[in-house]
Design an enzyme around this catalytic site. Structure first.
Site, short mmCIF file in Angstrom:
data_model
loop_
_atom_site.label_atom_id
_atom_site.label_comp_id
_atom_site.label_asym_id
_atom_site.label_seq_id
_atom_site.Cartn_x
_atom_site.Cartn_y
_atom_site.Cartn_z
N TYR B 302 47.78 39.36 39.38
CA TYR B 302 46.87 38.96 40.45
C TYR B 302 47.60 39.12 41.76
CZ TYR B 302 43.95 36.60 36.98
OH TYR B 302 43.14 36.30 35.92
N HIS B 310 39.98 38.86 41.53
CA HIS B 310 40.14 39.20 40.13
C HIS B 310 41.48 39.89 39.95
CE1 HIS B 310 36.12 38.21 38.87
NE2 HIS B 310 35.63 38.81 39.94
N LYS B 357 39.85 46.56 35.87
CA LYS B 357 41.29 46.44 35.94
C LYS B 357 41.91 47.78 35.58
CE LYS B 357 40.94 41.68 34.49
NZ LYS B 357 40.13 41.45 35.68
#
Lengths: 457, 403
Positions: B302, B310, B357
């Site tokens: 993070y 996120h 991601k």
């Protein structure tokens, strides 16, 4: 395809909400779903060149209890449209056909008549001896197996198998005497396996060509095959102040290590620091990054009997927008490795390191704020970097040594620094690996990460 | 994908959002439990001068938290709620045992008893969002069924209608709003909450939740920041650094705790060392590192912390032996030493690109025993012999890379 359409939920019917449409935009491939054959105009069914129809919307679900008259109707209509489209005979325009002769011994197709735009990026000229004159060489246009097969499959090339080796130039009038040209099946059988071409490599080649890319071999199969100039290692010149700073900090660190004799039970003297960034900096002692020497023992490579690693760059890829000259190819936009997904695992760190060794560094990505870039998008950072390297006088050099310029090497305003996430995701070097699983190609880009160069604090 | 985009909020709530952001900036201002106190700014010059000689005074405020080592869960339990709040708010260390991440069990209990709509904790926000989303899907399905019915009726009369022509409006995620408040969400909320409204004060339960630190987190707090002391569960005495270093390595052996700690039992391929090197490296680069088991990976990175953004990157730790022979004698069940199959890579990458991601393979080289003596493992000095390289993985979609 038939089976797909027989499933009721594949019915082309209602366009769903905008949210679903957005989801579909993000789904990766156009070929994922079935085609909506009803979108074809009925008039186009019988014309010589069938048009590939666009995909339609899926129905939400089959009606509960079955027996929806409307769904059955739409299904029937779609099926009829598909059959009508498939019934159309595939034809080609006689004027746009090229002619070639396939020489199995040479693994090349000699193009006798070249038509169409394909040859601006395919084929290379080779000097071959003429049959009746022993000494004389003549240039002719030849295709690699994948290029010939691609054109043949596309319906842009008629290719004959060579019958009497070496007799050329061929008289165009006796082409009819050679009988029918090779079929696609025959061409697949003859050309796959020649000149290191595997089926997977051909499938990747054909897929990328159909999307408009220019695809060339990375390793020249013969001396006459044009390759891009060898990569000039561009060393990024560090400014004097930067060099000085790194040296100085290294000396200081050495000094402290020497005299404090690092106590590994208490290596970080928290009380020395005045803010978080200096504290975080002191924690960075783990060697990292791809420039760190890789001390992995290469036991496997010493064994000569072990098969060659499948990871070598096979294709050079140029975007359709990149100006491409066949005789002098520029530096490629992407480097592509092709492997069989069933018979190979992902590359090991050692194999990746060997790949990256051959690759140039990619320019860092553009900052996000900048709109409508004026330079070509392929190599955004390169032109500005080159522009800066104009010759400078000795006086300028000395003055730069004494008063180092504020912004090193590239005078960029601070707002144009690339976004760290974009830079991290792009990596410093990039290789594309195409894993082909019985015809399904998944492309992955393997970026050489540089997290140590972009700390968050 | 729509599941992770924030729900559109009304203009009134937007204001609340920005004030919440300011609040978060204030609460989570410190990336580490240590605080560099500002009150001594008056002596800035003198301290800078002293700092040059390594003599700066006690400007660092150290919270000195306490945790109990638990060998069975291989974790360190922080039971003091003040300590666990500090560790969570300053650097997002640990996980509440009864919560998703921040220890919020007590807050949820109080909220449930007061039937409060404000001060919702993250679990409740998520549950509400999911309930709204479910309601939206039901509404949409109903509208589509209605449209299909209308089209069917028209078809019986001999007309084929598109969905627009039926006149039924099918709700879209961009414009749909919950017509009524979604059904109360928290699964552990007692139904008779309203009845107990009066006796809230007497009814607040004891906090039964504790913060659980992974061994990597605990050692990072302990060794680099010196702000945690770990207590032995048997003797109830604080463990020494050497003792902890030994124990954290031994605990990964299959025969622990009957194992004696001697040099033959120290190995460079100990899972604790490999994970700690990775954890330490990314922490030192300023990332907030948290466990990534939810997304089929080892760690998530993070930027400032889970309350702000996120996670941006998902790390898979891949150990690489410098000397393949060391691998033959490895007593541990080390994951990902062999390269992934392409199927598995696609699986992991699909899961992570779905939640926006970027997948990163973090290769950690394990020093060869022939190069580094086992004696080095007696102290954390051995950590400098590992090295870390990243490979950033993304799908390459030729159809979208053409210009």
């Amino acid at each position: 395809m038939d089976d797909l359409l027989e499933q009721p939920n594949k019915l082309p019917n209602f366009p769903l909400s905008t949210e679903d449409a957005r989801d579909e935009d993000q789904s990766s491939d156009e070929e994922d779903g079935g085609l909506d054959w009803t979108k074809l105009p009925s008039a186009s069914v019988n014309i010589a060149r069938p048009v590939i129809p666009k995909r339609g919307e899926k129905d939400y679900e089959p009606k509960a209890g079955g027996g929806s008259g409307l769904q059955l109707h739409v299904l029937d209509r779609a099926r009829t449209a598909m059959f009508n489209t498939l019934r159309a005979t595939r034809g080609v325009n006689n004027k746009s056909m090229s002619y070639a002769i396939w020489y199995p011994q040479l693994a090349r197709a000699h193009v006798t008549v070249a038509k169409g735009i394909h040859f601006s990026s395919m084929g290379h000229s080779v000097q071959r001896p003429i049959a009746d004159a022993d000494v004389k060489l003549q240039k002719r246009l030849e295709l690699l197996p994948e290029e010939a097969l691609y054109l043949l499959e596309r319906g842009a090339l008629w290719c004959w198998q060579d019958t009497n080796e070496g007799s050329w130039p061929i008289n165009m009038s006796d082409i009819d005497a050679r009988g029918p040209p090779m079929s696609v099946q025959q061409a697949y059988a003859c050309m796959i396996g020649k000149e290191d071409l595997t089926l997977e490599e051909y499938q990747v080649f054909a897929y990328l060509k159909r999307l408009g890319y220019v695809v060339t071999r990375a390793e020249a199969p013969s001396l006459s095959y044009p390759v891009h100039p060898p990569l000039t290692k561009v060393k990024f010149q560090k400014s004097f102040s930067q060099t000085f700073f790194t040296l100085w900090s290294a000396v200081v660190r050495k000094f402290f290590r020497l005299f404090s004799g690092i106590n590994w039970w208490k290596p970080f003297r928290i009380h020395h620091y005045t803010n978080y960034s200096s504290l975080f900096e002191s924690l960075r002692f783990v060697p990292s990054g791809h420039t760190t020497p890789l001390q992995v023992r290469t036991t496997r490579n010493l064994d000569s009997s072990s098969p060659r690693s499948p990871y070598h760059i096979f294709y050079h890829l140029y975007k359709p927008s990149t100006p491409f000259r066949k005789t002098a190819p520029p530096n490629p936009d992407f480097y592509v490795v092709v492997v069989n997904a069933r018979s190979s695992l992902m590359p090991s760190l050692r194999e990746l390191a060997a790949l990256y060794d051959k690759l140039p560094e990619t320019p860092s990505p553009l900052p996000r704020q900048r709109q409508a870039p004026t330079t070509s998008q392929n190599a955004p950072a390169a032109p500005s970097a080159l522009a800066e390297q104009h010759p400078i006088s000795i006086f300028q050099r000395i003055s730069r040594l004494i008063f180092p310029p504020k912004a090193p090497s590239i005078p960029l305003p601070p707002s144009r620094k690339p976004h760290p996430f974009a830079a991290l995701k792009a990596g410093k070097k990039m290789v594309v690996i195409a894993a082909v699983d019985s015809g399904n190609i998944s492309f992955f880009r393997f970026g050489q990460g540089a997290f140590d160069e972009w700390p968050m604090i | 994908m729509p599941l992770i985009t924030p729900q559109p909020r009304g203009p009134g709530k937007k204001k609340g959002g920005s004030s919440r952001r300011n609040e978060n900036n204030r609460i989570y201002a410190n990336p580490l439990p240590l605080i560099f106190s500002a009150e001594e700014n008056r002596f800035w010059t003198s301290h800078t001068v002293l700092g040059l000689f390594g003599l700066s005074g006690s400007r660092v405020v150290n919270p000195h938290c306490e945790g109990i080592f638990d060998p069975y869960t291989r974790s360190v339990w922080v039971t003091d709620s003040v300590h666990s709040t500090i560790l969570w708010r300053r650097g997002f260390f640990g996980k509440g045992t009864l919560s998703r991440s921040e220890p919020t069990w007590l807050a949820r209990q109080i909220n449930a008893r007061q039937n409060a709509e404000k001060n919702m904790v993250s679990e409740q926000v998520t549950a509400n969002r999911r309930a709204e989303r479910k309601q939206f899907k039901l509404d949409r399905a109903r509208a589509i069924a209605q449209a299909a019915e209308a089209a069917e009726a028209a078809f019986k009369e001999g007309r084929v209608l598109t969905v627009e022509e039926t006149g039924v409006v099918i709700p879209s995620a961009a414009t749909w709003k919950p017509s009524r408040p979604p059904p109360s969400s928290s699964p552990d909320q007692p139904t008779s909450a309203a009845v107990e409204d009066q006796k809230v004060d007497e009814d607040i339960p004891d906090n039964v939740e504790h913060l659980q630190l992974t061994l990597q987190e605990a050692f990072f707090l302990l060794w680099t920041l010196d702000c945690l002391s770990v207590i032995d569960p048997d003797t109830h005495a604080a463990m020494s650094l050497e003792e902890i270093w030994q124990t954290l390595q031994l605990i990964h052996f299959p025969l622990y705790p009957s194992l004696a700690s001697d040099v033959t039992n120290t190995r460079f391929d100990n899972p604790f060392l490999i994970n700690y090197v990775v954890y330490h490296h990314y922490r030192s680069l300023g990332w907030i590192v948290r466990n990534g088991i939810k997304f089929c990976v080892d760690y998530l990175l993070y930027k400032r912390g889970p309350v702000f953004h996120h996670a941006e990157f998902a790390l898979v730790v891949c150990p690489v032996y410098e000397d393949e022979e060391d691998r033959q004698t490895c007593p541990f069940d080390l994951q990902n030493v062999d390269p992934f199959s392409w199927t598995w890579l696609s699986t992991v990458n699909r899961v992570n690109s779905q939640v926006q991601k970027t997948l990163v393979l973090t290769y950690v080289t394990i020093p060869a025993r022939s190069r580094c003596q086992a004696a080095l493992l007696a102290s954390p000095a051995c950590l400098q012999y590992f090295s870390i390289r990243e490979i950033v993985l993304r799908r390459f979609i030729p159809a979208r890379m053409r210009d």
